[in-house]
Design a protein around this motif. Structure first.
Motif, PDB file in Angstrom:
ATOM      1  N   VAL A 180       0.848  -1.190   0.000  1.00 40.44           N
ATOM      2  CA  VAL A 180       0.000   0.000   0.000  1.00 40.44           C
ATOM      3  C   VAL A 180       0.886   1.243   0.000  1.00 40.44           C
ATOM      4  N   PHE A 181       0.532   2.221  -0.811  1.00 44.29           N
ATOM      5  CA  PHE A 181       1.307   3.448  -0.886  1.00 44.29           C
ATOM      6  C   PHE A 181       1.323   4.149   0.477  1.00 44.29           C
ATOM      7  N   PRO A 182       2.467   4.713   0.883  1.00 50.56           N
ATOM      8  CA  PRO A 182       2.569   5.328   2.220  1.00 50.56           C
ATOM      9  C   PRO A 182       1.536   6.413   2.483  1.00 50.56           C
ATOM     10  N   TRP A 183       1.235   7.250   1.488  1.00 46.12           N
ATOM     11  CA  TRP A 183       0.262   8.321   1.717  1.00 46.12           C
ATOM     12  C   TRP A 183      -1.130   7.757   1.983  1.00 46.12           C
ATOM     13  N   ALA A 184      -1.487   6.680   1.272  1.00 45.32           N
ATOM     14  CA  ALA A 184      -2.803   6.071   1.474  1.00 45.32           C
ATOM     15  C   ALA A 184      -2.885   5.425   2.854  1.00 45.32           C
ATOM     16  N   LEU A 185      -1.827   4.729   3.237  1.00 48.45           N
ATOM     17  CA  LEU A 185      -1.797   4.088   4.553  1.00 48.45           C
ATOM     18  C   LEU A 185      -1.861   5.124   5.667  1.00 48.45           C
ATOM     19  N   ALA A 186      -1.141   6.234   5.497  1.00 50.05           N
ATOM     20  CA  ALA A 186      -1.130   7.279   6.527  1.00 50.05           C
ATOM     21  C   ALA A 186      -2.517   7.884   6.714  1.00 50.05           C
ATOM     22  N   PHE A 187      -3.199   8.190   5.600  1.00 51.52           N
ATOM     23  CA  PHE A 187      -4.537   8.777   5.709  1.00 51.52           C
ATOM     24  C   PHE A 187      -5.518   7.773   6.300  1.00 51.52           C
ATOM     25  N   ASP A 188      -5.477   6.546   5.821  1.00 50.57           N
ATOM     26  CA  ASP A 188      -6.394   5.506   6.287  1.00 50.57           C
ATOM     27  C   ASP A 188      -6.209   5.243   7.776  1.00 50.57           C
ATOM     28  N   THR A 189      -4.966   5.224   8.234  1.00 48.99           N
ATOM     29  CA  THR A 189      -4.685   5.003   9.655  1.00 48.99           C
ATOM     30  C   THR A 189      -5.158   6.187  10.484  1.00 48.99           C
ATOM     31  N   TRP A 190      -4.904   7.399   9.991  1.00 49.80           N
ATOM     32  CA  TRP A 190      -5.391   8.593  10.695  1.00 49.80           C
ATOM     33  C   TRP A 190      -6.905   8.559  10.824  1.00 49.80           C
ATOM     34  N   LEU A 191      -7.585   8.184   9.761  1.00 54.47           N
ATOM     35  CA  LEU A 191      -9.046   8.142   9.803  1.00 54.47           C
ATOM     36  C   LEU A 191      -9.518   7.127  10.841  1.00 54.47           C
ATOM     37  N   LYS A 192      -8.941   5.954  10.829  1.00 52.61           N
ATOM     38  CA  LYS A 192      -9.343   4.931  11.798  1.00 52.61           C
ATOM     39  C   LYS A 192      -9.138   5.429  13.223  1.00 52.61           C
ATOM     40  N   GLU A 193      -7.979   5.969  13.511  1.00 52.37           N
ATOM     41  CA  GLU A 193      -7.693   6.435  14.870  1.00 52.37           C
ATOM     42  C   GLU A 193      -8.609   7.587  15.262  1.00 52.37           C
ATOM     43  N   SER A 194      -8.881   8.496  14.335  1.00 51.01           N
ATOM     44  CA  SER A 194      -9.763   9.626  14.630  1.00 51.01           C
ATOM     45  C   SER A 194     -11.181   9.162  14.928  1.00 51.01           C
ATOM     46  N   LEU A 195     -11.676   8.211  14.138  1.00 52.45           N
ATOM     47  CA  LEU A 195     -13.032   7.713  14.362  1.00 52.45           C
ATOM     48  C   LEU A 195     -13.128   6.923  15.658  1.00 52.45           C
ATOM     49  N   LEU A 196     -12.174   6.042  15.894  1.00 53.52           N
ATOM     50  CA  LEU A 196     -12.230   5.216  17.104  1.00 53.52           C
ATOM     51  C   LEU A 196     -12.051   6.053  18.366  1.00 53.52           C
ATOM     52  N   ASP A 197     -11.335   7.180  18.246  1.00 48.29           N
ATOM     53  CA  ASP A 197     -11.143   8.071  19.391  1.00 48.29           C
ATOM     54  C   ASP A 197     -12.267   9.094  19.535  1.00 48.29           C
ATOM     55  N   GLY A 198     -13.211   9.081  18.618  1.00 48.50           N
ATOM     56  CA  GLY A 198     -14.337  10.003  18.702  1.00 48.50           C
ATOM     57  C   GLY A 198     -14.014  11.427  18.317  1.00 48.50           C
ATOM     58  N   ARG A 199     -12.987  11.639  17.503  1.00 46.88           N
ATOM     59  CA  ARG A 199     -12.583  12.993  17.119  1.00 46.88           C
ATOM     60  C   ARG A 199     -13.350  13.425  15.859  1.00 46.88           C
ATOM     61  N   HIS A 200     -14.632  13.621  16.033  1.00 46.37           N
ATOM     62  CA  HIS A 200     -15.494  13.939  14.897  1.00 46.37           C
ATOM     63  C   HIS A 200     -15.106  15.259  14.249  1.00 46.37           C
ATOM     64  N   ASP A 201     -14.737  16.237  15.068  1.00 48.38           N
ATOM     65  CA  ASP A 201     -14.404  17.536  14.503  1.00 48.38           C
ATOM     66  C   ASP A 201     -13.156  17.445  13.622  1.00 48.38           C
ATOM     67  N   ASP A 202     -12.214  16.609  14.019  1.00 47.12           N
ATOM     68  CA  ASP A 202     -11.033  16.409  13.170  1.00 47.12           C
ATOM     69  C   ASP A 202     -11.430  15.787  11.836  1.00 47.12           C
TER      70      ASP A 202
END
Length: 262
Positions: A180-202
């Motif tokens: 997986v391309f690094p930029w795609a992995l970085a965004f996908d991981t950020w999204l997962k962590e943001s959602l699981l942490d409840g950071r809706h505003d982010d």
């Protein structure tokens, strides 16, 4: 009723058994949602309008523009009933939620962002389906607020689905044999962590909060359906990653359940 964001990916998900997301969708009723919904409101990446627009039809047609694809793709149809009653509720709730201009569409069929996942999830096409458009000249907060306005539908047994992709850049595709391309992995991981942490505003402000937002989404249409589904689950909704796979080294099929706070 929980709300969901589904990675719908390529249209060939409907026929390509090699894609891991396909069995996930086929096993939806057994593994994800055993309760049959009274109706489905789906927000697809493939319907863009200037103002929120809802389909008001008794019977859905199928927009199938894949005549050059392998059989049986050109022949596929998803003849789900529509629901003018649900469509009118959607319109009334959006207006009540502050969206002054909400339009009706009485001729449009279901695009592949709607019918491709649904033909696997509910193959009998026996659940009424209404589609709601997105506005690509607006932002994530606009779509999150659309979802908030639609939250009362959950209590009526209406399944709200956002259909898009966690990453979607068709200009930068690799092969399934590549990492997986690094930029795609970085965004996908950020999204997962943001959602699981409840950071809706982010998530709403992903364009300034996330890594590589313009690489992951050169245009926002495949991401905004997530905001609607997230907003419909409520401020303190709990996110759960229910499927994760990749295609072509950059296309994430990450799919989420959003459960309202108890």
């Amino acid at each position: 009723m929980d709300t969901f964001f589904i990675g719908h990916g390529a249209p060939t998900v409907a026929i390509d058994a090699s894609l891991p997301v396909r069995p996930f969708l086929q096993q939806w009723r057994e593994n994800i949602l055993g309760t049959k919904p009274r109706g489905i409101l789906i927000i697809s990446a493939h319907w863009e309008t200037a103002e929120p627009t809802v389909t008001v039809v008794d019977q859905n047609d199928t927009i199938n523009v894949f005549q050059m694809f392998p059989d049986p793709m050109p022949q596929l149809r998803y003849p789900a009933p529509g629901s003018p009653e649900l469509a009118n509720q959607v319109k009334e709730l959006l207006i009540k939620g502050g969206f002054e201009q909400v339009k009706e569409e009485k001729c449009r069929g279901l695009d592949h962002g709607a019918w491709v996942p649904l033909i696997l999830m509910y193959p009998n096409a026996d659940v009424p389906v209404v589609e709601l458009s997105i506005q690509t000249d607006k932002d994530g907060t606009h779509h999150y607020n659309m979802g908030k306005a639609l939250a009362p539908l959950r209590d009526q047994g209406i399944l709200i689905i956002g259909s898009g992709n966690a990453t979607h850049n068709l200009q930068v595709l690799g092969s399934d044999n590549e990492p997986v391309f690094p930029w795609a992995l970085a965004f996908d991981t950020w999204l997962k962590e943001s959602l699981l942490d409840g950071r809706h505003d982010d998530v709403n402000h992903y364009n300034v909060k996330a890594p590589f937002p313009k690489m992951a989404h050169p245009s926002p249409e495949h991401f905004y359906p997530l905001h609607v589904a997230l907003g419909a689950a409520g401020v303190k909704a709990k996110a759960e990653l229910i499927h994760h796979s990749w295609s072509l080294a950059s296309l994430s099929y990450a799919s989420y359940r959003f459960a309202a706070a108890q």
